[in-house]
Design a protein around this motif. Structure first.
Motif, PDB file in Angstrom:
ATOM      1  N   PHE A   1       9.371  38.855 -19.562  1.00 50.33           N
ATOM      2  CA  PHE A   1       8.430  38.016 -18.820  1.00 50.33           C
ATOM      3  C   PHE A   1       9.222  37.236 -17.772  1.00 50.33           C
ATOM      4  O   PHE A   1      10.325  36.737 -18.044  1.00 50.33           O
ATOM      5  CB  PHE A   1       7.729  37.021 -19.754  1.00 50.33           C
ATOM      6  CG  PHE A   1       6.727  37.625 -20.683  1.00 50.33           C
ATOM      7  CD1 PHE A   1       5.378  37.666 -20.351  1.00 50.33           C
ATOM      8  CD2 PHE A   1       7.128  38.158 -21.914  1.00 50.33           C
ATOM      9  CE1 PHE A   1       4.453  38.215 -21.221  1.00 50.33           C
ATOM     10  CE2 PHE A   1       6.208  38.710 -22.793  1.00 50.33           C
ATOM     11  CZ  PHE A   1       4.860  38.746 -22.437  1.00 50.33           C
ATOM     12  N   ALA A   2       8.684  37.122 -16.567  1.00 47.92           N
ATOM     13  CA  ALA A   2       9.337  36.331 -15.535  1.00 47.92           C
ATOM     14  C   ALA A   2       9.450  34.876 -15.994  1.00 47.92           C
ATOM     15  O   ALA A   2       8.618  34.399 -16.773  1.00 47.92           O
ATOM     16  CB  ALA A   2       8.545  36.410 -14.232  1.00 47.92           C
TER      17      ALA A   2
ATOM     18  N   LYS B   1       4.992  28.737 -18.385  1.00 47.22           N
ATOM     19  CA  LYS B   1       3.603  28.291 -18.474  1.00 47.22           C
ATOM     20  C   LYS B   1       3.304  27.707 -19.859  1.00 47.22           C
ATOM     21  O   LYS B   1       2.562  26.732 -19.985  1.00 47.22           O
ATOM     22  CB  LYS B   1       2.655  29.448 -18.172  1.00 47.22           C
ATOM     23  CG  LYS B   1       2.602  29.826 -16.704  1.00 47.22           C
ATOM     24  CD  LYS B   1       1.669  30.999 -16.455  1.00 47.22           C
ATOM     25  CE  LYS B   1       1.642  31.362 -14.973  1.00 47.22           C
ATOM     26  NZ  LYS B   1       0.775  32.533 -14.685  1.00 47.22           N
ATOM     27  N   LEU B   2       3.890  28.302 -20.906  1.00 46.50           N
ATOM     28  CA  LEU B   2       3.669  27.786 -22.250  1.00 46.50           C
ATOM     29  C   LEU B   2       4.262  26.387 -22.412  1.00 46.50           C
ATOM     30  O   LEU B   2       3.724  25.545 -23.123  1.00 46.50           O
ATOM     31  CB  LEU B   2       4.284  28.718 -23.300  1.00 46.50           C
ATOM     32  CG  LEU B   2       3.487  29.944 -23.722  1.00 46.50           C
ATOM     33  CD1 LEU B   2       4.221  30.682 -24.815  1.00 46.50           C
ATOM     34  CD2 LEU B   2       2.089  29.580 -24.188  1.00 46.50           C
ATOM     35  N   SER B   3       5.389  26.137 -21.757  1.00 46.27           N
ATOM     36  CA  SER B   3       6.080  24.863 -21.923  1.00 46.27           C
ATOM     37  C   SER B   3       5.453  23.728 -21.117  1.00 46.27           C
ATOM     38  O   SER B   3       5.535  22.564 -21.516  1.00 46.27           O
ATOM     39  CB  SER B   3       7.555  25.006 -21.518  1.00 46.27           C
ATOM     40  OG  SER B   3       8.206  25.979 -22.310  1.00 46.27           O
ATOM     41  N   PHE B   4       4.828  24.059 -20.001  1.00 39.09           N
ATOM     42  CA  PHE B   4       4.369  23.009 -19.081  1.00 39.09           C
ATOM     43  C   PHE B   4       2.851  22.861 -19.030  1.00 39.09           C
ATOM     44  O   PHE B   4       2.344  22.047 -18.258  1.00 39.09           O
ATOM     45  CB  PHE B   4       4.909  23.275 -17.672  1.00 39.09           C
ATOM     46  CG  PHE B   4       6.397  23.126 -17.580  1.00 39.09           C
ATOM     47  CD1 PHE B   4       6.990  21.872 -17.551  1.00 39.09           C
ATOM     48  CD2 PHE B   4       7.220  24.245 -17.547  1.00 39.09           C
ATOM     49  CE1 PHE B   4       8.370  21.745 -17.479  1.00 39.09           C
ATOM     50  CE2 PHE B   4       8.597  24.119 -17.471  1.00 39.09           C
ATOM     51  CZ  PHE B   4       9.172  22.867 -17.443  1.00 39.09           C
ATOM     52  N   HIS B   5       2.135  23.616 -19.852  1.00 35.52           N
ATOM     53  CA  HIS B   5       0.677  23.518 -19.851  1.00 35.52           C
ATOM     54  C   HIS B   5       0.151  23.427 -21.282  1.00 35.52           C
ATOM     55  O   HIS B   5       0.777  23.923 -22.212  1.00 35.52           O
ATOM     56  CB  HIS B   5       0.030  24.739 -19.176  1.00 35.52           C
ATOM     57  CG  HIS B   5       0.340  24.858 -17.716  1.00 35.52           C
ATOM     58  ND1 HIS B   5       1.473  25.494 -17.255  1.00 35.52           N
ATOM     59  CD2 HIS B   5      -0.323  24.420 -16.627  1.00 35.52           C
ATOM     60  CE1 HIS B   5       1.492  25.458 -15.933  1.00 35.52           C
ATOM     61  NE2 HIS B   5       0.419  24.806 -15.523  1.00 35.52           N
TER      62      HIS B   5
ATOM     63  N   LEU C   1      -6.071  31.671 -27.553  1.00 34.18           N
ATOM     64  CA  LEU C   1      -5.862  30.511 -26.703  1.00 34.18           C
ATOM     65  C   LEU C   1      -6.484  30.716 -25.332  1.00 34.18           C
ATOM     66  O   LEU C   1      -6.608  31.850 -24.856  1.00 34.18           O
ATOM     67  CB  LEU C   1      -4.364  30.228 -26.554  1.00 34.18           C
ATOM     68  CG  LEU C   1      -3.567  30.044 -27.850  1.00 34.18           C
ATOM     69  CD1 LEU C   1      -2.102  29.814 -27.525  1.00 34.18           C
ATOM     70  CD2 LEU C   1      -4.123  28.899 -28.676  1.00 34.18           C
ATOM     71  N   GLU C   2      -6.849  29.606 -24.699  1.00 31.36           N
ATOM     72  CA  GLU C   2      -7.399  29.625 -23.347  1.00 31.36           C
ATOM     73  C   GLU C   2      -6.584  28.683 -22.482  1.00 31.36           C
ATOM     74  O   GLU C   2      -6.366  27.523 -22.839  1.00 31.36           O
ATOM     75  CB  GLU C   2      -8.865  29.199 -23.362  1.00 31.36           C
ATOM     76  CG  GLU C   2      -9.767  30.124 -24.165  1.00 31.36           C
ATOM     77  CD  GLU C   2     -11.178  29.591 -24.305  1.00 31.36           C
ATOM     78  OE1 GLU C   2     -11.393  28.389 -23.988  1.00 31.36           O
ATOM     79  OE2 GLU C   2     -12.064  30.336 -24.747  1.00 31.36           O
ATOM     80  N   GLY C   3      -6.101  29.186 -21.355  1.00 34.00           N
ATOM     81  CA  GLY C   3      -5.293  28.379 -20.449  1.00 34.00           C
ATOM     82  C   GLY C   3      -4.771  29.246 -19.324  1.00 34.00           C
ATOM     83  O   GLY C   3      -5.307  30.336 -19.062  1.00 34.00           O
ATOM     84  N   PRO C   4      -3.725  28.804 -18.625  1.00 38.28           N
ATOM     85  CA  PRO C   4      -3.158  29.599 -17.534  1.00 38.28           C
ATOM     86  C   PRO C   4      -2.766  31.001 -18.019  1.00 38.28           C
ATOM     87  O   PRO C   4      -2.046  31.134 -19.011  1.00 38.28           O
ATOM     88  CB  PRO C   4      -1.931  28.790 -17.112  1.00 38.28           C
ATOM     89  CG  PRO C   4      -2.241  27.392 -17.526  1.00 38.28           C
ATOM     90  CD  PRO C   4      -3.022  27.505 -18.790  1.00 38.28           C
ATOM     91  N   ALA C   5      -3.252  32.023 -17.322  1.00 37.00           N
ATOM     92  CA  ALA C   5      -2.961  33.401 -17.723  1.00 37.00           C
ATOM     93  C   ALA C   5      -1.472  33.713 -17.538  1.00 37.00           C
ATOM     94  O   ALA C   5      -0.853  33.333 -16.545  1.00 37.00           O
ATOM     95  CB  ALA C   5      -3.798  34.377 -16.901  1.00 37.00           C
TER      96      ALA C   5
ATOM     97  N   PRO D   1      -3.804  42.125 -21.936  1.00 37.91           N
ATOM     98  CA  PRO D   1      -3.931  42.289 -20.475  1.00 37.91           C
ATOM     99  C   PRO D   1      -4.592  41.118 -19.745  1.00 37.91           C
ATOM    100  O   PRO D   1      -4.306  40.892 -18.569  1.00 37.91           O
ATOM    101  CB  PRO D   1      -4.779  43.562 -20.354  1.00 37.91           C
ATOM    102  CG  PRO D   1      -4.444  44.348 -21.590  1.00 37.91           C
ATOM    103  CD  PRO D   1      -4.281  43.315 -22.664  1.00 37.91           C
ATOM    104  N   ASN D   2      -5.470  40.362 -20.420  1.00 40.59           N
ATOM    105  CA  ASN D   2      -6.114  39.232 -19.723  1.00 40.59           C
ATOM    106  C   ASN D   2      -5.203  38.009 -19.619  1.00 40.59           C
ATOM    107  O   ASN D   2      -5.585  36.998 -19.015  1.00 40.59           O
ATOM    108  CB  ASN D   2      -7.430  38.852 -20.395  1.00 40.59           C
ATOM    109  CG  ASN D   2      -7.254  38.267 -21.796  1.00 40.59           C
ATOM    110  OD1 ASN D   2      -6.129  38.120 -22.285  1.00 40.59           O
ATOM    111  ND2 ASN D   2      -8.358  37.950 -22.445  1.00 40.59           N
ATOM    112  N   GLY D   3      -3.999  38.070 -20.210  1.00 43.88           N
ATOM    113  CA  GLY D   3      -3.033  36.994 -20.082  1.00 43.88           C
ATOM    114  C   GLY D   3      -3.266  35.792 -20.968  1.00 43.88           C
ATOM    115  O   GLY D   3      -2.503  34.823 -20.903  1.00 43.88           O
TER     116      GLY D   3
END
Length: 313
Positions: free
Chosen positions: A190-191, A197-201, A216-220, A242-244
């Motif tokens: 993963f880039a 994204k997991l750490s900051f959201h 979970l629902e949040g930034p893909a 695939p939906n992130g």
């Protein structure tokens, strides 16, 4: 015996789980909040894996036909023995003919009713843990939940001295949990921006969550790595479909999957996650596997869990 007068939304029999059968395609099952489950058996001096009743959101009522020492741990439910209040996270005595009412949960999601000696249910594949998807385990042996009129065998027992869990060991289910993530095999595929994204959201618990997985629902989160062949899935694996939108795999998960995984949630944090209701938020922080192993060893040693019973994490 215990007679089920009202099962509530969803109540099942769970022991420590069906360990050692992943190669046969059988998932573990067992208590999704392992911490509350272990404390219940500890209070009653049961074997660590003795069977209990896992109750979602409360609203249950049980009649005892014999005397029993009991404890209820987990979600913040109200307890009434006939018309008298009782407290969670401590033992108390139930006499023959009395009715225990477990009210709606004020915080948390799952409560565990433990009885001295454990609920007596015939095991299948080494466990009586209820797994609906596999139609296995439970009081009928078919993976079904408890229903009104069901009866469960217990051993007659007496509570000689009230035991309670100190306040410092009782989780506060009203606070958003911080979940420790142990990086996995596909983590570096993963880039960095996606991993962060997991750490900051914050991520919100989805209504579609269940004992198979917490969605979970949040930034893909986007995955640009190589395609994967299906591989084994641990409890706590963080899959990215695939939906992130990440899925944290739980006790009743399928045993194989082909989605990329960021890593694994620390087993010590999964119990807290299991008490999150839909709409609540969670945060993540990266942790090192050596530190988690050290903490987990001390934790299981306290409850008398042998290494052979830890392999499904």
């Amino acid at each position: 015996m215990i007679e089920v007068i009202e099962p509530g939304m969803y109540a099942t029999i769970q022991d420590f789980g069906r360990l050692g059968y992943l190669k046969k395609g059988l998932t573990r099952g067992g208590p999704i909040d392992e911490n509350a489950f272990l404390w219940g058996n500890y209070l009653l001096k049961n074997e660590a894996g003795a069977a209990q009743i896992e109750i979602v959101l409360g609203g249950s009522k049980f009649k005892f036909t014999s005397a029993a020492a009991v404890a209820v741990c987990g979600a913040d439910v109200t307890l009434k023995l006939d018309n008298e209040d009782r407290s969670i996270w401590e033992t108390f005595q139930v006499e023959a003919g009395q009715v225990l009412t477990i009210g709606p949960a004020r915080s948390g999601l799952r409560a565990y009713l433990a009885v001295a000696g454990g609920i007596q249910v015939k095991p299948q594949w080494g466990s009586c843990a209820t797994v609906k998807r596999e139609q296995l385990g439970g009081h009928r042996g078919d993976g079904s939940a408890l229903q009104q009129g069901d009866t469960l065998a217990i051993e007659a027992s007496n509570c000689e001295l009230t035991q309670r869990i100190p306040w410092r060991y009782r989780p506060d289910y009203s606070k958003p949990p911080v979940l420790g993530l142990i990086p996995g095999f596909q983590y570096d595929q993963f880039a960095m921006a996606e991993r962060e994204k997991l750490s900051f959201h914050e991520y919100k618990i989805s209504q579609q969550s269940d004992r198979m997985g917490i969605r979970l629902e949040g930034p893909a989160i986007e995955y640009a790595g190589k395609g994967l062949v299906s591989e084994g899935i641990n409890i706590g694996s963080v899959q990215v479909p695939p939906n992130g939108q990440p899925i944290i795999m739980m006790n009743d998960r399928q045993t194989l999957g082909g989605y990329p995984k960021l890593g694994n949630i620390s087993p010590l944090d999964l119990s807290r996650l299991a008490q999150c209701r839909p709409g609540q938020t969670v945060q993540f922080t990266r942790v090192e596997v050596a530190q988690v192993q050290q903490q987990l060893t001390k934790y299981y040693d306290f409850f008398g869990i042998t290494p052979a019973c830890q392999t499904d994490h």
